[in-house]
Design an enzyme around this catalytic site. Structure first.
Site, PDB file in Angstrom:
ATOM      1  N   ASP A 242       0.872  -1.169   0.000  1.00  0.00           N
ATOM      2  CA  ASP A 242       0.000   0.000   0.000  1.00  0.00           C
ATOM      3  C   ASP A 242       0.916   1.228   0.000  1.00  0.00           C
ATOM      4  O   ASP A 242       2.122   1.118   0.242  1.00  0.00           O
ATOM      5  CB  ASP A 242      -0.877  -0.040   1.253  1.00  0.00           C
ATOM      6  CG  ASP A 242      -1.683   1.225   1.443  1.00  0.00           C
ATOM      7  OD1 ASP A 242      -2.408   1.612   0.513  1.00  0.00           O
ATOM      8  OD2 ASP A 242      -1.568   1.835   2.519  1.00  0.00           O
TER       9      ASP A 242
ATOM     10  N   ASP B  40      -1.481  -1.063   5.944  1.00  0.00           N
ATOM     11  CA  ASP B  40      -1.613  -0.435   7.267  1.00  0.00           C
ATOM     12  C   ASP B  40      -3.049  -0.357   7.762  1.00  0.00           C
ATOM     13  O   ASP B  40      -3.289   0.224   8.824  1.00  0.00           O
ATOM     14  CB  ASP B  40      -1.035   0.985   7.222  1.00  0.00           C
ATOM     15  CG  ASP B  40      -1.909   1.943   6.419  1.00  0.00           C
ATOM     16  OD1 ASP B  40      -2.285   1.589   5.280  1.00  0.00           O
ATOM     17  OD2 ASP B  40      -2.227   3.034   6.921  1.00  0.00           O
TER      18      ASP B  40
ATOM     19  N   ASP C  59      -0.077   5.208   1.038  1.00  0.00           N
ATOM     20  CA  ASP C  59      -0.262   6.130   2.163  1.00  0.00           C
ATOM     21  C   ASP C  59      -0.296   5.366   3.486  1.00  0.00           C
ATOM     22  O   ASP C  59      -1.120   4.469   3.677  1.00  0.00           O
ATOM     23  CB  ASP C  59      -1.568   6.902   2.008  1.00  0.00           C
ATOM     24  CG  ASP C  59      -1.568   7.798   0.771  1.00  0.00           C
ATOM     25  OD1 ASP C  59      -0.702   8.670   0.679  1.00  0.00           O
ATOM     26  OD2 ASP C  59      -2.448   7.614  -0.089  1.00  0.00           O
TER      27      ASP C  59
END
Length: 226
Positions: A9, A171, A11
């Site tokens: 991922d 995250d 961000d």
């Protein structure tokens, strides 16, 4: 046999982009007469791309979340964000060493993100890490996006890999749900953008620094699938 693939991922996983996301979000909110959001708010708003972030921010203030209103705010947000890339965004500690280690170990790497494609490419290039990734697939790269499993599996295929020999690094609940739907092992970082600790979503492994993400760990996760 194809090389194994690590899919990241963006961000909150590869890079701390919160300062710039928040600055652009507040630029469009204040311009439309809303109050600014704070860093704590941002954790609740991110995860499904810019449009959803703005919708959540506006809804939290009881504002107009109709499509035309959000469309206008999104355009202002995108123009401001694109004009300031990479801004204050930075990669997380240990990332450079980790991606170099995996490259030397024969892994391919890719990015699967709900950030728009052109912004993802501009940010990754601006951070000086573009050369590491065989594929970068943003939210508008396909007709589907995370948590749709196809966003992840098609990213892997664009990187020249096989989902059966891949691992997701993320995250948030969105990343973990996507990996689970694709039956791909998932490593969660505990420094990202989520209003609940990632342990809540039961990833295969949780790491607190990139030096914990090793080829041995990833190899073992792939092996367990067999």
């Amino acid at each position: 046999m194809t090389e194994p693939v690590l899919v990241f991922d963006l961000d909150g996983t590869l890079a701390d982009t919160a300062p710039d996301l928040l600055e652009s979000l507040n630029y469009c909110l204040l311009g439309a007469g809303y109050q600014s959001a704070d860093p704590t708010d941002l954790r609740r708003f991110v995860g499904h791309g810019g449009r959803m972030m703005i919708t959540r921010a506006v809804t939290a203030q009881g504002g107009d979340h109709s499509d035309p209103s959000i469309d206008r705010l999104l355009q202002v947000f995108l123009e401001h964000y694109a004009a300031n890339i990479p801004g204050k965004s930075v990669v997380y500690p240990g990332l450079h060493e980790t991606v170099n280690q995996f490259s030397q170990a024969g892994y391919r790497m890719a990015v699967c993100t709900n950030k728009f494609q052109h912004l993802s490419e501009a940010l990754i290039d601006g951070l000086g890490i573009g050369g590491h990734f065989a594929a970068i697939c943003g939210s508008d790269r396909f007709e589907f996006k995370k948590p749709d499993r196809r966003h992840l599996t098609e990213t892997i295929r664009e990187a020249g890999g096989d989902p059966a020999r891949s691992v997701m690094i993320g995250d948030s609940k969105t990343d973990i749900d996507t990996a689970r739907a694709a039956e791909i092992p998932v490593v969660a970082v505990d420094w990202g953008y989520t209003d609940e600790h990632v342990s809540t979503y039961a990833p295969d492994v949780i790491i607190s620094h990139y030096d914990e993400l090793t080829p041995r760990l990833v190899h073992n996760l792939i092996d367990k699938r067999r």
